[in-house]
Design an enzyme around this catalytic site. Structure first.
Site, PDB file in Angstrom:
ATOM      1  CD  GLU A 296      -2.430   1.209   2.806  1.00  0.00           C
ATOM      2  OE1 GLU A 296      -3.486   1.841   2.932  1.00  0.00           O
ATOM      3  OE2 GLU A 296      -1.874   0.600   3.750  1.00  0.00           O
ATOM      4  CE  LYS A 356      -8.298   0.457   3.831  1.00  0.00           C
ATOM      5  NZ  LYS A 356      -7.294   1.126   4.705  1.00  0.00           N
ATOM      6  CB  CYS A 413      -4.038  -1.353   5.194  1.00  0.00           C
ATOM      7  SG  CYS A 413      -3.192  -0.756   6.672  1.00  0.00           S
TER       8      CYS A 413
END
Length: 546
Positions: A296, A356, A413
């Protein structure tokens, strides 16, 4: 069997001790048996028949646990946000204390040892599930399940996911409390029958904790480092478990020059570090990889809008002979930003994209910004709110052998903590999991190892090999049974190659979907209603008798 009611002072002491014991069960301490002990201590601490006192006791247990567990939030922000986050999470345990006081008033639970333990477990896991969903999409950090990746109990993830694992831990912990109390009482009273019941509760608790050993988790005999004919080292994540072939993935942990809040202050440093790592892979593995994985924010500049970055990626992709999964930020003209993974192929640019779905509240976007600014100016550190992506969590990677596309589940994440995103990826055909993450702002805390434990649990839940790849560590290669095949250190630059088995079979946990959580939540509501009704009936009975 029942525990003696603790004094107020003792219940507060137990709450503090129990919270610290639970903290020790999580990484970096990682003493997983402590999770059972912590639940047992909490069970005893909440033994007073006073809902408001148990609110305080549960809240104190929660604060004592979450403050050290979420210390990384202090490292990445400041004292006020860290305390606020810990307080919100601890309030759920305070609410649990109130509800447990009411639930155990149900007539069918009174002085019923194992039934009480089961009800306690159901209610605890229901609250844990609700905490993972609200507010602002929830925050699943601190689930009991995350402590069990190295324990027999953790294997239950294959059957029922994190809900099943937490349920077994909570049930076994409550039985442990009953067993200890029974043994103490038996010794004091010299009562063999009481001792027999206590031993029975202890035996049941042990059985609950170890019975997942019989589950057919896909265990690999080949997992580990292997040497190629060219003398290069590759980390095999269980090629003998492959159902659809293998994905050969390189991974680059580029590192940053300044750990902490200033990690991205030097423009293009992170990008250049990951380009250099890719060229290092190209020296030994050019033309042998299907994909190169970056973390990321592996590029702190968007290659779609920055020609120099695009040219750099083209050159690196050409050198290594594979597309690169690049973490970046997109800033649409309509405002806001997306946290994206871009599959970049030399000459073609972006050939696949994932944005995301679950931005982190207060970290990636600020709810109620104008109000919260009155409490802390830290909200202004997030200058542009992140937008939630709506695309499915996967990207398709073309096989280097020309055998079609491989589907990688892409989880960015903190999304690794949200079961529904991982399930969705697998149900949509993901054959392997990739978890790019950026841990640079958390310093030398346990955040990255906590995240690695979650990645391992999700590998067990889905039966998929996984790679967690971080900007600064901890990165890791994980076999489908949760075994860590390769792990990097914090704040080091590193590169590695993993041979990942591609799998398409669906585990019972994935097939069950939301049902385990729904069932536990529904049972908790039934128990709560029964307890409230039972308590009302008791009060009326006492009033009429008077």
């Amino acid at each position: 069997m029942r525990l003696p009611e603790p004094s107020r002072l003792l219940s507060l002491f137990l709450a503090v001790a129990g919270g610290l014991v639970l903290w020790s069960a999580f990484p970096d301490a990682g003493a997983w048996p402590s999770a059972f002990v912590a639940v047992a201590v909490l069970y005893w601490a909440l033994g007073r028949d006073n809902a408001w006192w148990n609110l305080l006791t549960g809240f104190l247990f929660g604060m004592t646990f979450f403050l050290p567990h979420l210390w990384w939030a202090h490292e990445s922000t400041a004292t006020a946000p860290w305390i606020a986050m810990s307080t919100v999470e601890a309030l759920f345990l305070g609410a649990f204390g109130i509800m447990w006081t009411w639930v155990r008033r149900a007539p069918f639970l009174r002085r019923r040892g194992w039934r009480l333990a089961a009800a306690f477990a159901v209610l605890y896991v229901a609250v844990e599930q609700w905490r993972a969903e609200v507010p602002f999409g929830g925050f699943p950090w601190g689930r009991l399940a995350w402590t069990m990746v190295d324990a027999p109990t953790g294997r239950a993830a294959w059957l029922g996911g994190t809900v099943a694992v937490s349920l077994l831990v909570a049930f076994a912990g409550a039985l442990l409390a009953l067993a200890v109390a029974g043994l103490v009482r038996a010794v004091r009273r010299r009562a063999p029958r009481e001792a027999g019941r206590a031993v029975g509760a202890l035996a049941l608790g042990v059985a609950v904790a170890v019975v997942p050993l019989v589950l057919p988790l896909p265990t690999s005999a080949s997992a580990g480092p292997v040497e190629t004919p060219e003398g290069n080292e590759v980390y095999d994540a269980g090629s003998d478990l492959a159902e659809d072939g293998d994905l050969w993935a390189g991974a680059v942990q580029g590192n940053v020059g300044e750990p902490g809040l200033g990690a991205f202050a030097n423009r293009a440093e992170v990008l250049n570090n990951h380009l250099e790592g890719t060229y290092t892979l190209a020296e030994d593995y050019a033309g042998e990889l299907d994909v190169v994985l970056w973390p990321e924010n592996g590029s702190d500049l968007d290659p779609q809008t920055t020609p120099d970055v695009a040219r750099g990626l083209d050159a690196a992709s050409t050198a290594v002979g594979a597309p690169i999964l690049v973490g970046a930020q997109e800033f649409p003209e309509s405002g806001g930003r997306y946290n994206v993974l871009l599959l970049w192929q030399a000459g073609n640019g972006v050939v696949a994209r994932y944005a995301k779905q679950h931005p982190a509240p207060f970290g990636e976007y600020i709810p109620m910004r104008s109000f919260l600014r009155l409490l802390s100016d830290q909200v202004d550190r997030v200058t542009t709110d992140m937008i939630a992506g709506v695309n499915p969590p996967y990207v398709d990677v073309p096989s280097r052998l020309g055998g079609g596309d491989y589907r990688m589940g892409t989880i960015i994440c903190f999304e690794v903590a949200y079961d529904e995103i991982i399930r969705d990826a697998v149900l949509r055909g993901a054959q392997v999991l990739v978890i790019p993450t950026n841990n640079a702002s958390f310093g030398f805390t346990a955040e990255s190892t906590q995240q690695l434990a979650m990645s391992r649990m999700q590998a067990m839940t889905t039966g998929r090999a996984a790679v967690q790849i971080s900007t600064v560590g901890v990165s890791g290669v994980i076999a489908p049974d949760g075994t860590v095949v390769r792990r990097t250190g914090l704040f080091t630059d590193d590169e590695f190659v993993a041979n990942l088995p591609l799998r398409s079979s669906i585990t019972p946990a994935v097939a069950a979907g939301y049902w385990p959580g729904w069932v536990v939540g529904a049972l908790a509501v039934v128990l709560l209603v029964a307890g409230v009704v039972g308590g009302i009936a008791d009060r009326r009975g006492r009033a009429s008798a008077a």
